[in-house]
Design an enzyme around this catalytic site. Structure first.
Site, mmCIF file in Angstrom:
data_model
loop_
_atom_site.group_PDB
_atom_site.id
_atom_site.type_symbol
_atom_site.label_atom_id
_atom_site.label_comp_id
_atom_site.label_asym_id
_atom_site.label_seq_id
_atom_site.Cartn_x
_atom_site.Cartn_y
_atom_site.Cartn_z
ATOM 1 N N GLY A 161 0.536 -1.085 0.277
ATOM 2 C CA GLY A 161 0.205 0.100 0.109
ATOM 3 C C GLY A 161 0.508 1.549 0.379
ATOM 4 O O GLY A 161 1.894 1.551 -0.022
ATOM 5 N N HIS A 197 4.474 1.075 -8.450
ATOM 6 C CA HIS A 197 3.152 0.565 -7.971
ATOM 7 C C HIS A 197 1.755 0.243 -9.473
ATOM 8 O O HIS A 197 1.902 -0.545 -9.471
ATOM 9 C CB HIS A 197 2.215 0.548 -6.503
ATOM 10 C CG HIS A 197 2.346 0.758 -5.865
ATOM 11 N ND1 HIS A 197 2.935 1.598 -4.878
ATOM 12 C CD2 HIS A 197 3.939 -0.679 -4.242
ATOM 13 C CE1 HIS A 197 3.099 1.212 -3.943
ATOM 14 N NE2 HIS A 197 3.864 0.040 -3.658
ATOM 15 N N GLY A 225 8.439 -5.556 -8.644
ATOM 16 C CA GLY A 225 9.272 -4.110 -9.580
ATOM 17 C C GLY A 225 10.791 -4.616 -9.269
ATOM 18 O O GLY A 225 10.717 -5.445 -8.112
HETATM 19 P P1 AMP Z 1 5.618 -2.103 -2.026
HETATM 20 O O1 AMP Z 1 4.309 -2.384 -1.992
HETATM 21 O O2 AMP Z 1 6.815 -1.370 -0.805
HETATM 22 O O3 AMP Z 1 5.926 -4.111 -1.001
HETATM 23 O O4 AMP Z 1 6.064 -2.602 -3.288
HETATM 24 C C1 AMP Z 1 5.024 -3.635 -3.957
HETATM 25 C C2 AMP Z 1 5.326 -3.841 -5.757
HETATM 26 O O5 AMP Z 1 5.436 -2.826 -6.174
HETATM 27 C C3 AMP Z 1 7.202 -4.756 -4.673
HETATM 28 O O6 AMP Z 1 7.178 -5.395 -6.059
HETATM 29 C C4 AMP Z 1 7.975 -3.529 -5.770
HETATM 30 O O7 AMP Z 1 9.457 -3.565 -6.151
HETATM 31 C C5 AMP Z 1 7.279 -2.687 -6.786
HETATM 32 N N1 AMP Z 1 8.110 -1.065 -6.330
HETATM 33 C C6 AMP Z 1 8.215 -0.097 -5.558
HETATM 34 N N2 AMP Z 1 7.992 0.519 -5.561
HETATM 35 C C7 AMP Z 1 8.788 1.062 -7.046
HETATM 36 C C8 AMP Z 1 9.393 1.364 -8.155
HETATM 37 N N3 AMP Z 1 9.831 2.445 -8.091
HETATM 38 N N4 AMP Z 1 9.021 1.837 -9.487
HETATM 39 C C9 AMP Z 1 9.059 0.163 -9.729
HETATM 40 N N5 AMP Z 1 8.034 -0.972 -9.037
HETATM 41 C C10 AMP Z 1 8.388 -0.353 -7.524
#
Ligand code: AMP
Length: 296
Positions: A32, A38, A148
């Protein structure tokens, strides 16, 4: 767009959609506080899947003692608006009780790949990640799952898990989304004070410079790249380096200092974790040996 909070209701809805709506099911797991990084995962999922499921769950078992589980930023209302605008079909927002009605006695753990980089400074973190991702895979049964490259080690670990356990799921890695000035988007960027935000630009600057210098031959070896990354990051007086590493990707084996990356025959990752004040930021870039093509 449906907002679902229980596993039972989610399973029923996905079964219903599988029988009535054609096309594969895509899962985008997140914690979130959604941003355009995201959003890019949701858009990729929308292109590839008939049903797009976004999960929002701040997973307690991937946080260590003293980490930011309690204070991790949360904004459900805004997250739902972002999900809606990116064409998500189902948002799954379980609470901790729903996902862990009792403490889990079963964990999924990937060895070796998890003992270095973030695994070294955050013991148990990846076991928490692979365990919750497994649970989500078992609940949603997606055809595709989107992750990501911002968390490149996580991608390597999850791809390893999927291969080792013969999971019938395709992992789709998605490129890093950055601010105009180069800072990789992260939910944790809200923690940065203005001066820290300014100085955090040394991360993307060091990666960009390393890629440029690898391509024009100014630097060649892994040792030179390590030295260059550390030198540029140290231009910030407040940056505290956790790691600035050069490894093969996705195997994550350290590359010896003498190795010339262009001749190494494999993809190399330059991976950074650096603290600015209380906030630990990660970033990375890949360097492709053969064609010398690079991605930031
Ligand atoms: P998180 O909410 O931080 O656990 O991230 C959820 C997903 O979004 C994960 O697969 C992350 O690698 C991806 N994500 C977070 N930040 C970025 C970004 N700047 N660019 C691409 N994907 C991202």
């Amino acid at each position: 767009m449906k907002v679902i909070r229980t596993i039972e209701e989610l399973r029923t809805e996905i079964k219903h959609r599988r029988s009535s709506i054609s096309g594969p099911v895509g899962l985008v797991p997140t914690m979130g506080y959604l941003h355009e990084g995201h959003g890019s995962l949701m858009q990729r999922a929308r292109e590839m899947a008939g049903t797009v499921v976004l999960s929002i769950f701040v997973n307690p078992i991937q946080f260590g003692p003293g980490e930011d589980f309690e204070t991790y930023p949360r904004d459900e209302e805004r997250d739902l608006a972002v999900a809606q605008s990116n064409g998500v079909d189902i948002v799954f927002i379980p609470d901790v009780q729903e996902m862990y009605p009792q403490p889990t006695k079963t964990k999924v753990a990937v060895s070796e790949l998890t003992s270095l980089l973030c695994g070294a400074s955050r013991p148990g973190h990846f076991d928490g990640v692979t365990t919750v991702v497994n649970k989500l895979f078992n609940i949603v049964k997606p055809d595709f799952a989107f992750f990501g490259m911002k968390d490149a080690q996580q991608v390597a670990v999850i791809e390893q898990m999927v291969r080792d356990l013969n999971m019938d799921i395709e992992i789709v890695p998605c490129p890093i989304v950055r601010e105009q000035d180069g800072l990789a988007l992260s939910s944790r960027n809200v923690y940065l004070k203005p001066e820290e935000r300014e100085q955090a630009l040394v991360l993307s600057k060091s990666l960009k410079t390393a890629l440029e210098q690898l391509e024009n031959g100014t630097v060649e070896t892994a040792g030179e790249v390590r030295e260059l990354l550390s030198r540029i990051i140290s231009e910030s007086s407040i940056a505290v380096i956790d790691y600035a590493e050069v490894l093969s990707f996705p195997e994550l084996t350290p590359v010896e200092n003498e190795t010339r990356l262009a001749d190494s025959g494999s993809t190399t990752i330059m991976a950074l974790a650096v603290r600015f004040g209380k906030t630990r930021l990660i970033d990375n870039a890949l360097f492709q040996a053969k064609e010398g093509i690079s991605h930031v």
